[in-house]
Scaffold this motif. Structure first.
Motif, short mmCIF file in Angstrom:
data_model
loop_
_atom_site.label_atom_id
_atom_site.label_comp_id
_atom_site.label_asym_id
_atom_site.label_seq_id
_atom_site.Cartn_x
_atom_site.Cartn_y
_atom_site.Cartn_z
N PRO A 101 0.74 -1.25 -0.10
CA PRO A 101 0.26 -0.03 -0.17
C PRO A 101 0.93 1.14 0.05
O PRO A 101 0.46 2.36 -0.55
CB PRO A 101 -0.71 -0.14 1.19
N PHE A 102 2.03 1.26 0.68
CA PHE A 102 2.99 2.21 0.53
C PHE A 102 3.35 2.64 -0.83
O PHE A 102 3.26 3.74 -1.30
CB PHE A 102 4.38 2.00 1.46
N TRP A 105 0.00 3.79 -2.78
CA TRP A 105 -0.55 5.19 -2.59
C TRP A 105 0.28 6.34 -3.11
O TRP A 105 -0.19 7.47 -3.37
CB TRP A 105 -0.99 5.27 -1.04
N ASN A 106 1.50 6.09 -2.96
CA ASN A 106 2.49 7.22 -3.41
C ASN A 106 2.25 7.48 -4.92
O ASN A 106 2.60 8.41 -5.43
CB ASN A 106 4.07 6.75 -2.78
N ASN A 166 3.25 11.13 -1.22
CA ASN A 166 2.05 11.36 -0.33
C ASN A 166 2.44 11.50 1.03
O ASN A 166 2.51 10.52 1.75
CB ASN A 166 1.32 9.77 -0.40
N LEU A 169 2.28 9.43 4.57
CA LEU A 169 2.99 8.09 4.52
C LEU A 169 4.36 7.96 4.99
O LEU A 169 4.96 6.90 5.17
CB LEU A 169 2.88 7.56 3.00
N LEU A 172 4.24 5.32 7.47
CA LEU A 172 4.61 4.18 6.88
C LEU A 172 5.85 3.82 6.63
O LEU A 172 6.44 2.71 6.63
CB LEU A 172 3.63 3.63 5.73
N ALA A 315 -4.56 7.12 4.30
CA ALA A 315 -3.83 7.30 2.91
C ALA A 315 -4.46 8.05 1.88
O ALA A 315 -3.75 9.00 1.30
CB ALA A 315 -3.58 5.84 2.54
N SER A 376 -5.41 -1.11 1.09
CA SER A 376 -5.61 -1.29 2.40
C SER A 376 -4.87 -2.02 3.16
O SER A 376 -4.75 -2.26 4.47
CB SER A 376 -7.03 -1.54 2.83
#
Length: 379
Positions: A101-102, A105-106, A166, A169, A172, A315, A376
């Motif tokens: 997800p990291f 989402w970026n 993002n 994050l 994260l 996120a 997620s």
């Protein structure tokens, strides 16, 4: 009467969504104004206006990330005799819950910045160009400061803080670092116990006061100290919530008056204010576990959909928040010099943003469950 394990599980679950809401309010701190068309609306507000926003965004909400780190550290080592085999298994597990997800989402953040939310409302607010090199691609996920990412903006608008594209994050990113060095953290909390946690706490306290978000040591120290607190309780087989209640039962009575003072003195010289401010944050973190467990014992709970969507909201919200604020401001023809109206604006925009994030999560979960699961982290 629930037992200690039930109270632990339900309290951690209870905290997820309120802490996520707190993160949204951190990122909608408009005490110094909200930029619309290059004009800072609502700047130079009266004392009561600044106090409310400072109290919520600069003080109370600041407990969110440290509390998340404590929970993450506790759950990482929870009921596991740490070994090389366990470490490898946890690395594989965290690759799906954190790394995937990291990265996704970026990538979405870059695409969002390139396209803009609506015509004429590009969040970059200025011309930009794309530069693809190995270093810039890596920095897009690690450090976008000083035009280090693949998106290059004019010097005056280039980001200065060492965040991934993002921005939220960074939590994260540094949590992934904690996972990688978890064998070292395990050994330290196992052998040195509270001495190690205290040393990490001193580093966090001194770097927090001395540096800013432009210094990676500051961000690393936040992660190390609070992740180690959670790890200490878990490695030493202590119930996080019962121990917090045992040692800090009356901490909320101390925290809230100090939090009010914190919000009132925010404008004094940083060298003096910072030491008080970060001490108050730590008291707030400890209080959060106590208050949440009390509420859980009284039968309070958070809607399951809100709880399950917490990571998704965390996120996504930053991509929507400011642009949605511009839309609301323009559509409502909000008078920027009316501070009662601006205060309503301060609450409405985060609420609409959270609603949009939860709604998106629900739609994806229903119609594209695999995509929703990837974004997620399988949560």
């Amino acid at each position: 009467m629930m037992d200690g394990e039930q109270l632990l599980s339900k309290t951690i679950n209870f905290l997820r969504f309120p802490l996520t809401v707190a993160v949204v309010f951190i990122h909608f701190n408009i005490v110094d104004g909200f930029a619309v068309g290059g004009v800072e609306q609502g700047a130079n507000g009266p004392g009561w206006y600044c106090f409310i926003i400072n109290f919520l965004s600069n003080v109370a909400a600041r407990i969110a990330v440290p509390t998340f780190y404590i929970i993450s550290g506790f759950l990482f080592f929870y009921k596991a005799d740490f070994s090389s085999a366990v470490y490898v298994r946890k690395l594989k597990s965290r690759a799906m819950t954190l790394l995937v997800p990291f990265i996704l989402w970026n990538i979405l953040a870059v695409l969002w910045q390139m396209k803009g939310c609506l015509p004429g409302l590009s969040s970059l607010g200025s011309p930009f160009e794309l530069k693809f090199t190995v270093g810039r691609i890596i920095n897009t996920f690690i450090d976008k400061s000083n035009n280090g990412s693949i998106i290059v903006t004019p010097t005056g608008t280039a980001p200065t803080e060492i965040y991934p594209y993002n921005t939220p994050l960074w939590y994260l990113r540094d949590l992934i670092v904690m996972v990688i060095i978890s064998p070292l953290i395990y050994w330290c909390v196992k052998k040195l116990k509270l001495w190690f946690v205290a040393a990490a706490g001193v580093m966090w306290y001194l770097t927090s006061a001395a540096f800013t978000h432009e210094c990676y040591l500051y961000l690393f120290s936040i992660a190390l100290f609070h992740f180690s607190i959670g790890a200490y309780f878990s490695v030493n087989r202590k119930n996080l919530i019962l121990e917090m209640r045992r040692w800090f039962k009356y901490m909320p009575l101390v925290y809230w008056p100090l939090a009010v003072v914190d919000a009132l003195i925010v404008d004094i010289h940083w060298a003096y204010y910072s030491y008080f401010h970060y001490a108050v944050i730590l008291l707030g973190v400890l209080s959060a576990f106590v208050v949440a467990s009390w509420l859980v014992e009284k039968g309070k709970s958070i809607n399951k959909t809100l709880t399950s969507s917490s990571f998704f909201v965390f996120a996504l919200h930053y991509l929507l928040l400011r642009q949605l604020g511009v839309v609301v401001f323009k559509v409502s023809h909000l008078p920027g010099d009316n501070y009662f109206a601006m205060l309503v604006f301060y609450f409405v925009v985060p609420a609409l943003t959270i609603l949009a994030c939860v709604g998106t999560y629900m739609l994806l979960k229903r119609y594209l469950p695999r995509v929703c699961s990837l974004l997620s982290g399988g949560r």
